[in-house]
Design an enzyme around this catalytic site. Structure first.
Site, PDB file in Angstrom:
ATOM      1  N   GLU A 160       0.634  -0.984  -0.297  1.00  0.00           N
ATOM      2  CA  GLU A 160      -0.239  -0.242   0.016  1.00  0.00           C
ATOM      3  C   GLU A 160       1.111   1.456  -0.103  1.00  0.00           C
ATOM      4  O   GLU A 160       0.605   2.132   1.349  1.00  0.00           O
ATOM      5  CB  GLU A 160      -0.852  -0.516   1.007  1.00  0.00           C
ATOM      6  CG  GLU A 160      -1.940  -1.160   1.369  1.00  0.00           C
ATOM      7  CD  GLU A 160      -2.704  -1.266   2.424  1.00  0.00           C
ATOM      8  OE1 GLU A 160      -3.363  -0.268   3.275  1.00  0.00           O
ATOM      9  OE2 GLU A 160      -4.254  -2.273   2.072  1.00  0.00           O
ATOM     10  N   GLU A 279      -4.959  -8.215  -0.584  1.00  0.00           N
ATOM     11  CA  GLU A 279      -5.934  -8.383   1.045  1.00  0.00           C
ATOM     12  C   GLU A 279      -7.466  -7.949   0.490  1.00  0.00           C
ATOM     13  O   GLU A 279      -8.028  -7.237  -0.020  1.00  0.00           O
ATOM     14  CB  GLU A 279      -5.716  -6.902   1.655  1.00  0.00           C
ATOM     15  CG  GLU A 279      -4.500  -7.767   2.150  1.00  0.00           C
ATOM     16  CD  GLU A 279      -3.635  -5.838   3.633  1.00  0.00           C
ATOM     17  OE1 GLU A 279      -4.843  -5.204   3.855  1.00  0.00           O
ATOM     18  OE2 GLU A 279      -3.054  -5.601   2.855  1.00  0.00           O
TER      19      GLU A 279
HETATM   20  O1  AHR Z   1      -5.018  -6.182   6.790  1.00  0.00           O
HETATM   21  C1  AHR Z   1      -5.344  -4.767   8.368  1.00  0.00           C
HETATM   22  C2  AHR Z   1      -4.041  -3.620   7.818  1.00  0.00           C
HETATM   23  O2  AHR Z   1      -5.077  -3.584   5.814  1.00  0.00           O
HETATM   24  C3  AHR Z   1      -3.414  -3.821   6.544  1.00  0.00           C
HETATM   25  O3  AHR Z   1      -1.742  -3.613   7.377  1.00  0.00           O
HETATM   26  C4  AHR Z   1      -3.036  -2.611   5.657  1.00  0.00           C
HETATM   27  O4  AHR Z   1      -2.066  -3.656   4.382  1.00  0.00           O
HETATM   28  C5  AHR Z   1      -4.338  -2.560   5.173  1.00  0.00           C
HETATM   29  O5  AHR Z   1      -4.465  -1.462   5.216  1.00  0.00           O
END
Ligand code: AHR
Length: 494
Positions: A160, A279
Site C-alpha cells: 500500500e 487483501e
Molecule cells: O489487514 C489490515 C491492514 O489493512 C493491512 O496491514 C494493510 O495493508 C491494510 O490497510
C-alpha cells in the site's frame, strides 16, 4: 473457461495484534508443539483449505527489518512497530514462519519493505531465503538451522505504498521506479521469481487509476502482478447493498484489468499483468480498535481488529469468492485478510480454545470444491435494486467443472433480503447424473455471531429443496443466503 488458480484461496499473516503472537504461535499453550505453534490453530488452518499465506505485512512490513527476526531468539532486538503502535519482540521471524508454513502445507507470499528500506535489503532477504549457501546471508540461514533454501517464488514489492498512513508512502512514479529497480535486482538472482507491484490501497483512493497507470508505466516489464485491496462493511444498515459487495469487487477488478491492458497496449506489449487480490474481507473498520487503547504504551500483541462476524458477513464472503472465481482468468492470487484473530476466520482464546467464525465456512467449502475450470455462467433472472450499486442480479453465481472427477459445483448467493429465489441450473455440454450435495449458509439469524462455546451459526446446512429436472437442477435459495450445489455430471459430446 479458465483454470481455478489454487492461489485464489490464500490468506494473510501480519505481525498485527494477536495474529502471530497468541494466534499461530503461543509457546506454553496446551496444544503448542516444540516450536511453539498451536496445533489447534494448525488443524483449523488445514480445514480452512488455505493455499498461500502472505507475510509479514501489511502496514507492518513498511518499517520492518527482517534481520531482527532471525538468529538466536535471545539475541533478537525488541523494536517499536510504528504501524500498529506495538512492541515487536521478534521472537517469531522468517525461519519460524517458514517452519510453520511447512506444517500447514501452504505456499509463502513474502513481502519486502519498500517503505523505510529499499532494493539492497530486499535482495539481502532474497539471498537469505533462496540462495543455497557460500554467501553472507545464505550462510546465516544455514547457521540458523536451515541448510536448504526456501525457494520462495512469489514476492510483494512493498505494501500500500500510495497510502498516507504507510510508513514511507511515495508518489506513483517514485514507487514505480523503486519497484522496477528492486524487481530488476531480484531477477538478477532468479529471473523466474513472480513479483507483485502495489496497486492502490483501495478502489476509493483519490489517486486510484492514475496510480496503477503510473506505476505500471515504470514497472510493466519488471513485474508480473499488481495488487488490489478491498474491505467491505454495511453502511447505514444497508443490507441489500452489503450483500451485493461483489459488484464493487467486479468493477474494481475490471477497472484495474483495463488500466493494465491500456498500459500494455501503449507499450505494444504482448505480456498481460495479472492481479493479486492480496487483501480482501469484511472489516468493520471503526468497530474494533486499530490502535492500543490510550494508556497502553507500546504493548506486545494487543487485541486489535478483532471483528466478530455475523451470518450476513459469511454470505458476503461467499459472494466475494464468487467474484474472485469469475475473474480467475486475471486474478491468479488472492489473500483473505487475515488468518487468525485479526479480521479473521479463526479466533483463539489465550491459553484456551480456537474456534471458527461464521466467515470460515464459505471459504472452506469454496477452497475445497472449486476445482478444475471456471465456467461462464449466464445469469438470466430477476434483478434487485440496491442504493449503492443500482440494479443488480438478484442471484449471483459461478460454476466450476472438474473433468478429472466429473464434478460440477455451482456457488450461488441470493442477495434479496426478503424473498427466496427459485433457481434453475440449466447446464449444457454436460449431462447431470446425480446430486452430490447442496448446502446453504444464511437465510435466518443474519445477525448471529459465533462464540468459543458455540453454536456454530453459519455451519452449512443441507438444502432439501434441490431436485433434478431434465438436464438441469432446480432449487430454492433462502433470502440473503449463500449456497453450494455439487453435481455429478458427464460430458456430452456434440
Ligand atoms: O489487514 C489490515 C491492514 O489493512 C493491512 O496491514 C494493510 O495493508 C491494510 O490497510
Amino acid at each position: 473457461m479458465a483454470p481455478v488458480p489454487r492461489r485464489l484461496f490464500g490468506s494473510f499473516v501480519e505481525h498485527l495484534g494477536r495474529c502471530v503472537y497468541g494466534g499461530i504461535y503461543e509457546p506454553g499453550h496446551p496444544t503448542a508443539d516444540a516450536d511453539g505453534f498451536r496445533a489447534d490453530v494448525l488443524a483449523l488452518v488445514r480445514e480452512l483449505g488455505v493455499t498461500t499465506v502472505r507475510y509479514p505485512g501489511g502496514n507492518f512490513v513498511s518499517s520492518y527489518r527482517w534481520e531482527d527476526g532471525v538468529g538466536p531468539v535471545d539475541q533478537r532486538p525488541a523494536r517499536l512497530d510504528l504501524a500498529w503502535h506495538s512492541l515487536e519482540t521478534n521472537a517469531f521471524g522468517l525461519d519460524e514462519f517458514m517452519r510453520w508454513l511447512g506444517k500447514a502445507d501452504v505456499e509463502p507470499i513474502m513481502a519486502v519493505n519498500l517503505g523505510t528500506r529499499g532494493t539492497a535489503e530486499a535482495v539481502d532477504l532474497l539471498e537469505y531465503a533462496n540462495h543455497r549457501g557460500g554467501s553472507h546471508f545464505a550462510d546465516q540461514r544455514r547457521d540458523n538451522g536451515t541448510p536448504d533454501p526456501y525457494g520462495i517464488r512469489l514476492w510483494c514489492l512493498g505494501n500500500e505504498m500510495d497510502g498516507p498512513w504507510q510508513v514511507g508512502a511515495r508518489t506513483a512514479t517514485e514507487y514505480g521506479r523503486l519497484a522496477a529497480q528492486t524487481a530488476k535486482a531480484m531477477r538478477r538472482f532468479d529471473p523466474d521469481l513472480e513479483l507483485i507491484a502495489c496497486g492502490s490501497s483501495h478502489y476509493g483512493m483519490p489517486t486510484f487509476g492514475t496510480w496503477e497507470r503510473d506505476v505500471l508505466t515504470e514497472a510493466y516489464d519488471d513485474v508480473d502482478l499488481i495488487s488490489l485491496h478491498a474491505y467491505y462493511q454495511p453502511v447505514d444498515d444497508d443490507l441489500p447493498s452489503f450483500l451485493a459487495s461483489a459488484e464493487d469487487m467486479d468493477r474494481y477488478i475490471d477497472s484495474v484489468t483495463a488500466i493494465a491492458d491500456s498500459v500494455g497496449a501503449i507499450r505494444k506489449s504482448t505480456k498481460k499483468i495479472m492481479i493479486a487480490f492480496d487483501e480482501w474481507n469484511v472489516w468493520y473498520q471503526s468497530a474494533a480498535p486499530s490502535k492500543p487503547p490510550s494508556g497502553e504504551d507500546w504493548p506486545v500483541a494487543p487485541p486489535l481488529l478483532e471483528d466478530h462476524y455475523s451470518v450476513a458477513d459469511a454470505v458476503v464472503v461467499g459472494g466475494l469468492l464468487i467474484s474472485l472465481l469469475r475473474h480467475s482468468d486475471r486474478v491468479t492470487a488472492a489473500c483473505q485478510a487475515q488468518l487468525v484473530n485479526v479480521i479473521a476466520p479463526i479466533m483463539t482464546e489465550p491459553g484456551g480454545s480456537a474456534w471458527r467464525q461464521t466467515i470460515f465456512h464459505p471459504f472452506a467449502r469454496t477452497a475445497q470444491h472449486a476445482r478444475g475450470a471456471v465456467l461462464d455462467v449466464l445469469r438470466d433472472g430477476s434483478t434487485t435494486t440496491t442504493d449503492r450499486y443500482g440494479e443488480v442480479d438478484a442471484v449471483d453465481a459461478v460454476s466450476t467443472w472438474d473433468e478429472s472427477t466429473g464434478e460440477m459445483t455451482v456457488f450461488l448467493v441470493n442477495r434479496v433480503t426478503d424473498t427466496p429465489a427459485e433457481v434453475t441450473v440449466d447446464v449444457s455440454g454436460v449431462q447431470v447424473t446425480g446430486i452430490i450435495e447442496c448446502v446453504t449458509v444464511g437465510g435466518t439469524d443474519l445477525d448471529a455471531r459465533n462464540t468459543p462455546d458455540g453454536p456454530d451459526h453459519a455451519a452449512p446446512r443441507a438444502n432439501g429443496t434441490v431436485q433434478q429436472a431434465g438436464a438441469g437442477v432446480q432449487l430454492t435459495l433462502p433470502p440473503a443466503s449463500w449456497s453450494m450445489l455439487r453435481l455429478r455430471a458427464t460430458e456430452v459430446t456434440p
